[in-house]
Motif scaffolding. Structure first.
Motif, PDB file in Angstrom:
ATOM      1  N   LEU A   1      25.024  12.554  36.480  1.00 51.14           N
ATOM      2  CA  LEU A   1      23.963  11.553  36.589  1.00 51.14           C
ATOM      3  C   LEU A   1      22.940  11.953  37.657  1.00 51.14           C
ATOM      4  O   LEU A   1      21.861  11.375  37.740  1.00 51.14           O
ATOM      5  N   SER A   2      23.305  12.914  38.498  1.00 53.70           N
ATOM      6  CA  SER A   2      22.368  13.409  39.510  1.00 53.70           C
ATOM      7  C   SER A   2      21.634  14.649  39.028  1.00 53.70           C
ATOM      8  O   SER A   2      20.902  15.268  39.790  1.00 53.70           O
ATOM      9  N   GLY A   3      21.858  15.013  37.791  1.00 52.78           N
ATOM     10  CA  GLY A   3      21.080  16.097  37.215  1.00 52.78           C
ATOM     11  C   GLY A   3      21.748  17.457  37.198  1.00 52.78           C
ATOM     12  O   GLY A   3      21.111  18.454  36.873  1.00 52.78           O
TER      13      GLY A   3
ATOM     14  N   LYS B   1      12.549   7.762  43.151  1.00 55.60           N
ATOM     15  CA  LYS B   1      12.692   7.333  41.744  1.00 55.60           C
ATOM     16  C   LYS B   1      14.016   6.608  41.622  1.00 55.60           C
ATOM     17  O   LYS B   1      14.946   7.070  40.959  1.00 55.60           O
ATOM     18  N   HIS B   2      14.108   5.487  42.303  1.00 59.29           N
ATOM     19  CA  HIS B   2      15.401   4.823  42.419  1.00 59.29           C
ATOM     20  C   HIS B   2      15.817   4.125  41.133  1.00 59.29           C
ATOM     21  O   HIS B   2      14.979   3.651  40.371  1.00 59.29           O
ATOM     22  N   SER B   3      17.122   4.076  40.953  1.00 61.91           N
ATOM     23  CA  SER B   3      17.668   3.353  39.813  1.00 61.91           C
ATOM     24  C   SER B   3      19.073   2.890  40.170  1.00 61.91           C
ATOM     25  O   SER B   3      19.680   3.383  41.108  1.00 61.91           O
ATOM     26  N   ALA B   4      19.549   1.923  39.414  1.00 66.08           N
ATOM     27  CA  ALA B   4      20.941   1.485  39.565  1.00 66.08           C
ATOM     28  C   ALA B   4      21.687   1.932  38.318  1.00 66.08           C
ATOM     29  O   ALA B   4      21.229   1.696  37.198  1.00 66.08           O
ATOM     30  N   LYS B   5      22.801   2.607  38.530  1.00 66.86           N
ATOM     31  CA  LYS B   5      23.557   3.147  37.391  1.00 66.86           C
ATOM     32  C   LYS B   5      25.002   2.629  37.417  1.00 66.86           C
ATOM     33  O   LYS B   5      25.507   2.220  38.450  1.00 66.86           O
TER      34      LYS B   5
ATOM     35  N   PHE C   1      19.451  10.639  39.935  1.00 63.32           N
ATOM     36  CA  PHE C   1      19.255  10.092  41.279  1.00 63.32           C
ATOM     37  C   PHE C   1      18.291  10.973  42.058  1.00 63.32           C
ATOM     38  O   PHE C   1      18.576  12.150  42.304  1.00 63.32           O
ATOM     39  N   ARG C   2      17.153  10.406  42.447  1.00 60.92           N
ATOM     40  CA  ARG C   2      16.160  11.139  43.233  1.00 60.92           C
ATOM     41  C   ARG C   2      15.478  10.182  44.192  1.00 60.92           C
ATOM     42  O   ARG C   2      15.231   9.027  43.835  1.00 60.92           O
ATOM     43  N   ALA C   3      15.140  10.708  45.354  1.00 57.86           N
ATOM     44  CA  ALA C   3      14.349   9.918  46.290  1.00 57.86           C
ATOM     45  C   ALA C   3      13.033   9.553  45.617  1.00 57.86           C
ATOM     46  O   ALA C   3      12.436  10.375  44.922  1.00 57.86           O
TER      47      ALA C   3
ATOM     48  N   ASN D   1      17.141  10.169  33.927  1.00 59.10           N
ATOM     49  CA  ASN D   1      16.537   9.676  35.170  1.00 59.10           C
ATOM     50  C   ASN D   1      17.533   9.877  36.304  1.00 59.10           C
ATOM     51  O   ASN D   1      18.170   8.939  36.748  1.00 59.10           O
TER      52      ASN D   1
ATOM     53  N   THR E   1      29.281  11.391  38.321  1.00 59.21           N
ATOM     54  CA  THR E   1      28.118  11.108  39.179  1.00 59.21           C
ATOM     55  C   THR E   1      27.292  12.373  39.393  1.00 59.21           C
ATOM     56  O   THR E   1      26.082  12.295  39.553  1.00 59.21           O
TER      57      THR E   1
END
Lengths: 431, 298, 317
Positions: free
Chosen positions: A90-92, A223-227, A219-221, A217, A87
């Motif tokens: 995935l958060s960069g 710029k939401h996404s479901a992973k 996780f950012r405020a 992409n 995770t």
């Protein structure tokens, strides 16, 4: 001339390239820590386990004294450690983590998940045989148990290779054509605790080789996404799994590209396999990991005795570099695959993989001998390699079909007997 | 003889039990049978499917998995006909039979398929009358059994007992269900079920590597569930009497689906997505909310 | 309680919804109701980290009802997944690689199976480490997603798929519910509370209070489950309210381990009222009443509240 070549192949190029920087004596574990530091990783979720712990201790020390800027979190298990690693990526964040043996197996569920999330972390596994029975010494069952997970699997033979492969692994994993995590494997004790000279690359040079990590992409405020989304429709599941396969296959090319750039920056050359005195050899020994060095020594001795032998070291296990293996073993008269692992009821894992790579290949070697040695850290001697090599020649002469060989020495049997005698309290057995 | 029966319903309707009632009664008649449900992500109220395969010849049942070419389809809720995920009539055998649980006349149903036999009946109504609540398993199972034309009442009765006891229904409730089964069994006649044939020829394609993000299981199009239109799950429809309503907003807060909205001091219900749980009805402090059976709602 | 709360009436909760309609969850689901209210108060900049459970299926490709972010991990490790995201965002902000306005609140949502059983270790780890996150456990008192087998959150006397009442086991589930509140409280997290979807203002005020703290902010919500518990979908909120008013589900909070009840019913409704409306307890009433078990349940509730009255109201009853 032969001697110079040997030095070159073993990777001690410091004699041949201008001495940019003096090599430093360090263990494989320290080399791994240095690689993480040079890759400027952002995040290190960790959990202690022998013989990997030294890596984390080193990183903790550097972070504590300000030499390295990264977030180190000690989780409560490897399962959680790998989850956080995934995770985090995935958060960069560029993520580094390490484990061994039981820890890798404890995290097993998450290996498949992290790969499926397409989180390009780099995990160093310090091989240690898997319980039960329990030992601290290495074999490759832990590492090879991950081969279907989707991770890119690389295996280092030397401390220098540990450092270099980690840097290359980030390049490969983070490449959009791959986007899969990597495991860089080293053998416990024989690499993890073994010191040898390692050239530390300059950080500026590493930065030029390894660009900053940018996830698709994160996780950012705003710029939401479901992973990690559950995918229950069977065709969709197959689609994503096939995509992982295609992406993994891409990693052969991407790795080769990264290696040639790596050579430009650091003057050390790698490939998916390493051929040691192999091109002109009639017979080949196939190995991986630290014991390949012993295999190389055997090759040198047998060569001096007049036998035409070479060694093929498998550096990349996933994706499995089938074409390179075929090319390397083309037209050999016989091949010995020495597995430092055992799949009970099957035999050597690498043997099965090599056979499948060669099946259907017109120029495949007629004889492939399966040998198991070094399981649970059991030593491998030149005499044992000589034994199997002579057996191969014998099979070739007589036309016998070779049977798999499980190496065990008389002195080891004596040792076992004496231990069992104590354990059971008397001569109650026949071995 | 080969019967490929496919049951479509919503979670909680009991299509699995219906398919088992058909399966067990055919088994009791001495036929070879396979039945199985699909469990997916779907919860109570969402489309689910179950299958029963029946033959007198075991070789004809050398088969596993979904039925794509049924000769008998049982739809436990008329709203499924327009549900693109359920798509209950897909692949139905030409000349085959579909039963649809509805209060409507056949002519008022939107059915795009030609050359199939449609049978309709209000199993929901019968279930409310005989059992006192919406239990579709027994009724649909009984209708399916009769439509095959191969199964006698005795076998069905035995099957209903076996399957309902399996899920803990006994005593008076079981008796009521048997009565319901008997009624449904007598409601319909055996239907034509031409043997299913493979209608579609599948083409194999070659997949290649796809560029990120399309090879990653992610969703970027957030908040997109409204297009699923879960309003079709509804059995009962809540109605707000705005005259009586005090605008206390409790229904807005207590609606699990968030389909009640306060707009300009009035309440608006998104019926496209209201699942009809009726919490709003139950919680309204001034009883300004009532409900009607969906089929009777205008 | 909160005279200074900005949530004074139910109308203060009519803010933006971040869970849109159309989820595949059951009609009348108590978990999604709690999540909806919870999310309103938390705001939109959230990443939910989930472990396997009913709510997992809320985000099922290609649909998500959330206007916020979502990360499904695995059953045992949602808090570890939250740790990874929190740590990554923290270090990236610290290194100046992302601006602070791109930060997200990290929230875990799991069922009781994950919270009480398989994920207890990872939540303990995260709480112990002081991870700055929210944890919303929707407790439907069994493994609802797999067909309602008992979990360690299942209460005494409940029928579940793996504790069927039989003549040999007339009571159904024989063990007592694990006290997760006390287990979590032992970690002394900055904020811990139980909530009920029947009391939305209580939820709002608790989140409002929790938001002031950095560290673990933990919520255990009773989540009536129509198919598992066996009641009509319209009864979800009433069932949650009955749980509160019979005293079987106390509404309380603990700040750094100090417990205070946010709702103290002066007269407890008999627990029978709660039990007899649910099919999972039906065997305690039909065909014959199992007065012993019912009395055991009632007795434990009363004992619990006697202690609360004594400690928080200074009353001995």
């Amino acid at each position: 001339m032969i001697r110079t070549k040997l030095i070159l192949e073993l990777g001690f190029k410091r004699y041949l390239v201008p001495p940019v920087k003096r090599a430093v004596m360090m263990t494989g574990n320290t080399a791994a820590a240095w690689a993480a530091r040079l890759a400027e990783v952002d995040y290190i979720p960790a959990y202690p386990i022998t013989p990997q712990t030294e890596i984390i201790e080193k990183l903790a020390e550097w972070i504590a004294n300000g030499e390295m800027k990264a977030k180190l979190t000690i989780l409560e298990s490897e399962h959680s450690m790998l989850t956080a690693a995934g995770t985090g990526a995935l958060s960069g964040a560029r993520v580094f983590t390490a484990t061994s043996s039981q820890g890798l197996l404890y995290a097993y569920e998450m290996l498949y998940n992290v790969a499926g999330w397409r989180a390009p972390i780099v995990l160093v596994n310090v091989s240690r045989a898997v319980a039960a029975p329990i030992t601290l010494e290495p074999d490759h069952n832990d590492f090879l148990s991950t081969r279907d997970s989707g991770f890119i699997l690389l295996h280092a033979e030397t401390c220098q290779e540990v450092l270099d492969l980690i840097l290359i692994a980030y390049r490969v994993s983070e490449d959009y054509r791959v986007l899969l995590p990597s495991i860089v494997n080293m053998d416990g004790f024989h690499i993890s605790f073994t010191r040898e000279p390692v050239i530390l690359p300059e950080i500026e040079e590493v930065r030029r080789f390894l660009p900053r990590y940018n996830y698709v992409n994160p996780f950012r405020a705003g710029k939401h996404s479901a992973k990690g989304v559950t995918v229950l429709r069977p065709p969709l599941y197959s689609f994503y799994k096939y995509q992982m396969h295609f992406s993994s296959l891409n990693a052969v090319k991407v790795f080769k590209e990264a290696c040639s750039e790596f050579e430009e920056h650091f003057a050390r050359r790698y490939d998916v396999v390493e051929k040691y005195m192999l091109d002109d050899a009639e017979y080949a020994i196939v190995m991986m990991g630290s014991f390949s060095t012993i295999g190389k020594k055997a090759v040198r001795i047998f060569r001096e005795e007049g036998f035409s032998v070479g060694l093929l070291k498998i550096r990349m296990v996933r994706p499995f570099p089938k074409e390179d293996i075929r090319e390397a073993l083309k037209n050999k008269k016989g091949v010995i695959v020495i597995d430092q692992n055992i799949s009970p009821g099957f035999g050597g894992i690498l043997y099965g993989e090599i056979c499948s790579a060669l099946y259907g290949f017109r120029d495949r070697p007629p004889l492939i001998l399966s040998v198991i040695g070094g399981v649970g850290g059991k030593t491998l001697t030149i005499d044992e390699i000589r034994y199997v090599f002579e057996y191969l020649l014998d099979c070739e002469r007589s036309g016998k079909e070779p049977r798999p060989i499980l190496l065990f020495r008389e002195d080891e049997l004596e040792e076992v007997k004496s231990l069992l005698k104590v354990g059971f309290g008397g001569d109650v057995f026949q071995l | 003889m080969l019967i490929y029966a496919r049951f479509h319903g919503r979670g909680g309707h009991g299509v699995k039990t219906a398919s088992r009632i058909l399966g067990t009664s055919a088994h009791l008649e001495g036929f070879h049978v396979q039945d199985f449900p699909i469990y997916g992500a779907e919860r109570r109220g969402a489309p689910v499917t179950a299958f029963t395969k029946i033959s007198d010849d075991p070789l004809k049942l050398l088969d596993r998995g979904y039925i794509f070419n049924p000769n008998l389809v049982l739809v436990s809720d008329e709203s499924l006909l327009s549900d693109p995920i359920a798509n209950p009539l897909s692949g139905i055998q030409t000349g085959g039979t579909a039963f649809i649980n509805t209060t409507k006349n056949i002519d008022h149903l939107q059915i795009k398929h030609d050359n199939i036999n449609i049978v309709v009946g209000d199993v929901t109504g019968l279930s409310l009358r005989y059992v006192g609540r919406v239990v579709l398993s027994t009724g649909i199972g009984a209708i399916a059994t009769k439509l095959t034309g191969m199964i006698r009442w005795n076998s069905l009765e035995e099957a209903v007992k076996e399957e309902l006891q399996e899920i803990g229904i006994k005593g008076e409730l079981l008796e009521k269900n048997i009565l319901l089964a008997k009624t449904c069994f007598e409601l319909v006649y055996p239907a034509p079920l031409p043997p299913p044939s493979q209608q579609k020829k599948y083409k194999i394609v070659e997949l290649n590597w796809t560029h990120p993000p399309y090879n990653i299981p992610e969703i970027w199009n957030i908040g997109n569930t409204k297009i699923r239109k879960t309003g079709s799950w509804r059995v009962f429809k809540p109605l707000i009497n705005l005259e009586k309503c005090t605008r206390c907003s409790l229904c807005v807060i207590y609606c699990p689906e968030g389909v009640i909205e306060m707009v300009d001091n009035s309440l608006v219900v998104d019926y496209d997505n209201c699942k009809g749980c009726l919490i709003c009805f139950n919680e309204c402090p001034v009883k300004a909310i009532s409900y009607v059976r969906e089929a009777e709602a205008v | 309680m909160s005279s200074n709360s900005r949530y004074r009436s139910i109308k203060d909760l009519l803010s933006e919804d971040y869970v849109v309609a159309g989820t595949p969850l059951c009609s009348g689901c108590g978990a999604i109701l709690t999540l909806r209210i919870f999310h309103k108060i938390l705001g939109g900049n959230v990443v939910w980290v989930n472990a396997a459970g009913c709510v997992t299926l809320m985000v099922n490709y290609p649909f998500t009802p959330l206007k916020s972010s979502w990360m499904y991990t695995a059953m045992a490790c949602a808090p570890a997944g939250a740790q990874g995201i929190r740590d990554a965002l923290d270090i990236l902000m610290e290194k100046g690689r992302i601006p602070v306005d791109q930060d997200l609140k990290v929230a875990v949502i799991t069922g009781d199976g994950a919270a009480y059983d398989i994920g207890l270790q990872s939540s303990s780890g995260a709480i112990y480490r002081g991870l700055d996150f929210y944890y919303l456990c929707y407790d439907n008192e069994a493994y609802g997603n797999t067909g309602f087998q008992f979990s360690s959150a299942t209460p005494l006397g409940s029928r579940t798929a793996t504790s069927p009442p039989t003549p040999l086991n007339p009571e159904g589930y024989k063990k007592k519910k694990k006290d997760l509140f006390e287990i979590w409280r032992a970690h002394k997290p900055p904020y811990l509370a139980t909530i009920s979807p029947s009391h939305p203002l209580d939820i709002a005020r608790k989140i409002e209070k929790a938001e002031k703290y950095r560290g673990p902010k933990l919520f255990i919500a009773i989540s009536p489950c129509p198919p598992g518990w066996g009641f009509e979908t319209m009864e979800t909120v009433r069932m949650a309210r009955l749980a509160v008013e019979t005293g079987i589900w106390p509404l309380k909070e603990a700040i750094y381990g100090e417990v205070k009840h946010t709702y103290i019913p002066r007269k407890l409704k008999p627990v029978e009222e709660y039990l007899k409306t649910q099919a999972r307890f039906r065997h305690l009433f039909y065909p014959v009443k199992n007065a012993e078990i019912i009395q055991t349940i009632q007795g434990e509730i009363e004992e619990y509240w006697r202690e609360v009255y004594r400690r928080e109201l200074g009353e001995n009853i």
